[in-house]
Design a protein around this motif. Structure first.
Motif, PDB file in Angstrom:
ATOM      1  N   ASN A  26       0.691  -1.081   0.071  1.00  0.00           N
ATOM      2  CA  ASN A  26      -0.021   0.100  -0.035  1.00  0.00           C
ATOM      3  C   ASN A  26       0.668   1.190   0.140  1.00  0.00           C
ATOM      4  OD1 ASN A  26       0.764   0.162   3.044  1.00  0.00           O
ATOM      5  ND2 ASN A  26      -0.902  -1.132   3.213  1.00  0.00           N
ATOM      6  N   ILE A  27       2.083   1.172   0.634  1.00  0.00           N
ATOM      7  CA  ILE A  27       2.828   2.573   0.329  1.00  0.00           C
ATOM      8  C   ILE A  27       3.312   2.729  -0.882  1.00  0.00           C
ATOM      9  CG2 ILE A  27       5.137   3.333   1.472  1.00  0.00           C
ATOM     10  CD1 ILE A  27       2.894   2.819   3.524  1.00  0.00           C
ATOM     11  N   PHE A  28       3.727   1.603  -1.766  1.00  0.00           N
ATOM     12  CA  PHE A  28       4.207   1.868  -3.088  1.00  0.00           C
ATOM     13  C   PHE A  28       3.132   2.412  -3.944  1.00  0.00           C
ATOM     14  CE2 PHE A  28       7.400  -1.342  -2.131  1.00  0.00           C
ATOM     15  CZ  PHE A  28       8.494  -0.869  -2.951  1.00  0.00           C
ATOM     16  N   ILE A  29       1.765   1.938  -3.650  1.00  0.00           N
ATOM     17  CA  ILE A  29       0.575   2.518  -4.378  1.00  0.00           C
ATOM     18  C   ILE A  29       0.270   3.885  -4.155  1.00  0.00           C
ATOM     19  CG2 ILE A  29      -1.753   1.934  -5.072  1.00  0.00           C
ATOM     20  CD1 ILE A  29       0.413  -0.142  -5.765  1.00  0.00           C
ATOM     21  N   ALA A  30       0.305   4.166  -2.858  1.00  0.00           N
ATOM     22  CA  ALA A  30       0.071   5.578  -2.270  1.00  0.00           C
ATOM     23  C   ALA A  30       0.937   6.605  -2.915  1.00  0.00           C
ATOM     24  CB  ALA A  30       0.045   5.601  -0.841  1.00  0.00           C
ATOM     25  N   CYS A  31       2.246   6.106  -3.310  1.00  0.00           N
ATOM     26  CA  CYS A  31       3.224   6.912  -3.783  1.00  0.00           C
ATOM     27  C   CYS A  31       2.925   7.081  -5.331  1.00  0.00           C
ATOM     28  CB  CYS A  31       4.717   6.574  -3.463  1.00  0.00           C
ATOM     29  SG  CYS A  31       4.878   6.713  -1.893  1.00  0.00           S
ATOM     30  N   GLY A  32       2.195   6.610  -5.807  1.00  0.00           N
ATOM     31  CA  GLY A  32       1.958   6.892  -7.512  1.00  0.00           C
ATOM     32  C   GLY A  32       2.081   5.699  -8.241  1.00  0.00           C
ATOM     33  N   LYS A  64       2.238  -6.676  -9.873  1.00  0.00           N
ATOM     34  CA  LYS A  64       1.203  -6.950 -10.393  1.00  0.00           C
ATOM     35  C   LYS A  64       0.014  -5.732 -10.128  1.00  0.00           C
ATOM     36  CE  LYS A  64      -2.929  -9.982  -9.376  1.00  0.00           C
ATOM     37  NZ  LYS A  64      -3.726 -10.833  -8.368  1.00  0.00           N
ATOM     38  N   ARG A  65       0.401  -4.901  -8.957  1.00  0.00           N
ATOM     39  CA  ARG A  65      -0.498  -3.428  -8.882  1.00  0.00           C
ATOM     40  C   ARG A  65      -0.077  -2.568  -9.834  1.00  0.00           C
ATOM     41  NH1 ARG A  65      -2.893  -2.819  -3.929  1.00  0.00           N
ATOM     42  NH2 ARG A  65      -3.858  -1.105  -4.969  1.00  0.00           N
ATOM     43  N   TYR A  66       1.174  -2.478 -10.199  1.00  0.00           N
ATOM     44  CA  TYR A  66       1.754  -1.573 -11.093  1.00  0.00           C
ATOM     45  C   TYR A  66       1.221  -1.612 -12.402  1.00  0.00           C
ATOM     46  CZ  TYR A  66       4.914   1.310  -8.197  1.00  0.00           C
ATOM     47  OH  TYR A  66       5.699   2.025  -7.222  1.00  0.00           O
ATOM     48  N   VAL A  67       0.979  -2.959 -12.795  1.00  0.00           N
ATOM     49  CA  VAL A  67       0.539  -3.264 -14.114  1.00  0.00           C
ATOM     50  C   VAL A  67      -1.113  -3.027 -14.249  1.00  0.00           C
ATOM     51  CG1 VAL A  67      -0.140  -5.332 -15.522  1.00  0.00           C
ATOM     52  CG2 VAL A  67       2.273  -5.179 -14.717  1.00  0.00           C
ATOM     53  N   ALA A  68      -1.821  -3.348 -13.129  1.00  0.00           N
ATOM     54  CA  ALA A  68      -3.040  -3.082 -12.951  1.00  0.00           C
ATOM     55  C   ALA A  68      -3.456  -1.528 -13.288  1.00  0.00           C
ATOM     56  CB  ALA A  68      -3.600  -3.385 -11.887  1.00  0.00           C
ATOM     57  N   MET A  69      -2.582  -0.580 -12.557  1.00  0.00           N
ATOM     58  CA  MET A  69      -2.742   0.811 -12.559  1.00  0.00           C
ATOM     59  C   MET A  69      -2.530   1.496 -13.856  1.00  0.00           C
ATOM     60  SD  MET A  69      -1.546   2.367  -8.922  1.00  0.00           S
ATOM     61  CE  MET A  69       0.206   1.432  -8.821  1.00  0.00           C
ATOM     62  N   ASP A  72      -4.877   0.822 -18.383  1.00  0.00           N
ATOM     63  CA  ASP A  72      -6.031   1.583 -18.815  1.00  0.00           C
ATOM     64  C   ASP A  72      -5.214   2.653 -19.759  1.00  0.00           C
ATOM     65  OD1 ASP A  72      -8.115   0.527 -17.508  1.00  0.00           O
ATOM     66  OD2 ASP A  72      -8.308   2.153 -16.208  1.00  0.00           O
ATOM     67  N   GLY A  73      -4.093   3.171 -19.293  1.00  0.00           N
ATOM     68  CA  GLY A  73      -3.205   4.080 -20.225  1.00  0.00           C
ATOM     69  C   GLY A  73      -2.670   3.387 -21.461  1.00  0.00           C
ATOM     70  N   VAL A  74      -2.344   2.084 -21.292  1.00  0.00           N
ATOM     71  CA  VAL A  74      -1.991   1.184 -22.370  1.00  0.00           C
ATOM     72  C   VAL A  74      -3.046   0.985 -23.423  1.00  0.00           C
ATOM     73  CG1 VAL A  74      -1.012  -0.935 -23.166  1.00  0.00           C
ATOM     74  CG2 VAL A  74       0.121   0.130 -21.257  1.00  0.00           C
ATOM     75  N   ASN A  75      -4.219   0.827 -22.732  1.00  0.00           N
ATOM     76  CA  ASN A  75      -5.434   0.395 -23.646  1.00  0.00           C
ATOM     77  C   ASN A  75      -6.010   1.740 -24.361  1.00  0.00           C
ATOM     78  OD1 ASN A  75      -5.501  -2.430 -22.664  1.00  0.00           O
ATOM     79  ND2 ASN A  75      -6.800  -2.015 -21.123  1.00  0.00           N
ATOM     80  N   LYS A  76      -5.777   2.782 -23.431  1.00  0.00           N
ATOM     81  CA  LYS A  76      -5.992   4.097 -24.336  1.00  0.00           C
ATOM     82  C   LYS A  76      -5.316   4.263 -25.513  1.00  0.00           C
ATOM     83  CE  LYS A  76      -8.167   6.232 -20.422  1.00  0.00           C
ATOM     84  NZ  LYS A  76      -8.018   7.481 -19.496  1.00  0.00           N
ATOM     85  N   VAL A 104       3.772  -6.134 -18.589  1.00  0.00           N
ATOM     86  CA  VAL A 104       4.294  -6.966 -17.597  1.00  0.00           C
ATOM     87  C   VAL A 104       5.760  -7.076 -17.527  1.00  0.00           C
ATOM     88  CG1 VAL A 104       4.272  -9.086 -16.501  1.00  0.00           C
ATOM     89  CG2 VAL A 104       2.134  -8.338 -17.553  1.00  0.00           C
ATOM     90  N   PHE A 105       6.373  -7.227 -18.668  1.00  0.00           N
ATOM     91  CA  PHE A 105       7.635  -7.458 -18.853  1.00  0.00           C
ATOM     92  C   PHE A 105       8.540  -6.145 -18.674  1.00  0.00           C
ATOM     93  CE2 PHE A 105      11.577  -7.173 -21.665  1.00  0.00           C
ATOM     94  CZ  PHE A 105      12.390  -8.221 -21.209  1.00  0.00           C
ATOM     95  N   CYS A 106       8.052  -5.033 -19.228  1.00  0.00           N
ATOM     96  CA  CYS A 106       8.557  -3.726 -18.796  1.00  0.00           C
ATOM     97  C   CYS A 106       8.481  -3.283 -17.342  1.00  0.00           C
ATOM     98  CB  CYS A 106       7.644  -2.837 -19.367  1.00  0.00           C
ATOM     99  SG  CYS A 106       8.126  -2.713 -21.303  1.00  0.00           S
ATOM    100  N   ILE A 107       7.514  -3.608 -16.597  1.00  0.00           N
ATOM    101  CA  ILE A 107       7.096  -3.107 -15.224  1.00  0.00           C
ATOM    102  C   ILE A 107       8.143  -4.117 -14.292  1.00  0.00           C
ATOM    103  CG2 ILE A 107       5.758  -3.273 -13.263  1.00  0.00           C
ATOM    104  CD1 ILE A 107       4.960  -1.158 -14.910  1.00  0.00           C
ATOM    105  N   LYS A 108       8.263  -5.197 -14.830  1.00  0.00           N
ATOM    106  CA  LYS A 108       9.374  -6.141 -13.928  1.00  0.00           C
ATOM    107  C   LYS A 108      10.639  -5.584 -14.234  1.00  0.00           C
ATOM    108  CE  LYS A 108       6.837 -10.409 -14.141  1.00  0.00           C
ATOM    109  NZ  LYS A 108       6.714 -12.030 -14.389  1.00  0.00           N
ATOM    110  N   ASN A 109      11.122  -5.198 -15.295  1.00  0.00           N
ATOM    111  CA  ASN A 109      12.493  -4.559 -15.577  1.00  0.00           C
ATOM    112  C   ASN A 109      12.401  -3.382 -14.852  1.00  0.00           C
ATOM    113  OD1 ASN A 109      13.408  -6.755 -17.222  1.00  0.00           O
ATOM    114  ND2 ASN A 109      12.718  -5.733 -19.228  1.00  0.00           N
ATOM    115  N   ILE A 110      11.488  -2.452 -14.788  1.00  0.00           N
ATOM    116  CA  ILE A 110      11.645  -1.161 -14.057  1.00  0.00           C
ATOM    117  C   ILE A 110      11.927  -1.425 -12.643  1.00  0.00           C
ATOM    118  CG2 ILE A 110      10.243   0.691 -13.640  1.00  0.00           C
ATOM    119  CD1 ILE A 110       9.051   0.823 -16.241  1.00  0.00           C
ATOM    120  N   PHE A 111      11.120  -2.349 -12.167  1.00  0.00           N
ATOM    121  CA  PHE A 111      11.173  -2.640 -10.743  1.00  0.00           C
ATOM    122  C   PHE A 111      12.557  -3.237 -10.231  1.00  0.00           C
ATOM    123  CE2 PHE A 111      10.415  -4.751  -6.647  1.00  0.00           C
ATOM    124  CZ  PHE A 111       9.523  -3.827  -5.973  1.00  0.00           C
TER     125      PHE A 111
END
Length: 230
Positions: A26-32, A64-69, A72-76, A104-111
Motif C-alpha cells: 500500500n505504500i508503493f501504491i500511495a506514492c503513485g 501486479k498492482r503497477y501493471v493494473a494501474m 488503462d493507459g496502455v489500452n487508451k 508486464v515485462f516492462c514493469i518487472k524490468n523497471i522494478f
C-alpha cells in the motif's frame, strides 16, 4: 509491543536495534503509479543508516498492482492507434498489439532497476515460508487475519509478515515495516522483531515521507550525535 513513533525510531536506528526498513504494497501504491518518479526512490539516500528489504511476496504484489494501474493507459494508447492503423505496416501493428503483454515485462524490468538503484534486498527464506505458522494465524483469527468472511484475502500479508520475521531472525536485526494496514499493525503489537509506526495512517505517502525525513535531514544527524554522547 513494537509500535513506535519517529523519535523512538531515530533512537533505535542509532543503537542498531532497527537495521532494516520494509514497505507494504500500500505504500508503493500511495506514492503513485510511476515508480520512476516515486519518492520511494529516495531510500538510497538513507542507505548508510538502514538497509532496505522487501519480501518476495511484496515484490510480486507490487508488480501486479503497477501493471493494473497502468493498463488503462496502455489500452487508451492502443485504441488511439487504431485510428491511424492504416498508416502502419504489419510489423508495427504486431508490436502495438502486443503492448499489453509487454507491459508486464516492462514493469518487472523497471522494478528490478528500482531495486538495484535503492540497494533493495528481495528476501526469500532459504528454508521456505513457515506455512504452519500462517495457518495457525488463520485458523485462530490472529492478525493480520480477522474474524470475518474476507480473511482469506489476508494470506499475502501474513506471508509477508512471516517472511520478515524470518529475515529478522536470520540477520539478527529488527525490521521497521511501513504499512497502513490495520491487520499488519496489530500483528506488530505481538511481534518481537517487526516494528511499525504509530499515528494516523490514512496516507501511505505521508507515512513514508515522515519516516524518510526523520532519518535523512540534519536534525536527525544532530540527534544521533547527542544520543551517542549520552
Amino acid at each position: 509491543m513494537p509500535v513506535i513513533n519517529t523519535t523512538t525510531l531515530q533512537q533505535l536506528v542509532a543503537i542498531k536495534q532497527i537495521g532494516w526498513i520494509s514497505l507494504d504494497t500500500n505504500i508503493f501504491i500511495a506514492c503513485g503509479k510511476n515508480i520512476k518518479k516515486s519518492p520511494i526512490n529516495d531510500m538510497q539516500k538513507i542507505s548508510d543508516k538502514v538497509g532496505f528489504v522487501l519480501s518476495w511476496i511484496t515484490k510480486e504484489e507490487v508488480i501486479k498492482r503497477y501493471v493494473a494501474m497502468n493498463i488503462d493507459g496502455v489500452n487508451k494508447f492502443k485504441n488511439g492507434y487504431k485510428e491511424i492503423k492504416w498508416l502502419l505496416d504489419d510489423s508495427a501493428c504486431a508490436q502495438l498489439d502486443s503492448v499489453t503483454l509487454d507491459l508486464v515485462f516492462c514493469i518487472k524490468n523497471i522494478f528490478d532497476s528500482f531495486c538495484k538503484k535503492t540497494s533493495c534486498d528481495i528476501y526469500y527464506p532459504k528454508s521456505g515460508i513457515d506455512i504452519k505458522e500462517i495457518f495457525e494465524l488463520y485458523f485462530n483469527s490472529i492478525p493480520p487475519f480477522e474474524d470475518s468472511k474476507n480473511k482469506k484475502c489476508e494470506f499475502p500479508d501474513a506471508a509477508m509478515l512471516v517472511c520478515l520475521e524470518q529475515f529478522a531472525k536470520e540477520y539478527n536485526s529488527n525490521v521497521l515495516l511501513l504499512t497502513c494496514d490495520k491487520g499488519c499493525i496489530e500483528y506488530a503489537r505481538r511481534s518481537k522483531h517487526v516494528f511499525v509506526l504509530e499515528g494516523p495512517l490514512s496516507n501511505g505517502k505521508d507515512l513514508f515521507l515522515s519516516t524518510f525525513n526523520a532519518l535523512f535531514y540534519n536534525k536527525y544527524n544532530l540527534f544521533i550525535e547527542k544520543f551517542k554522547e549520552y
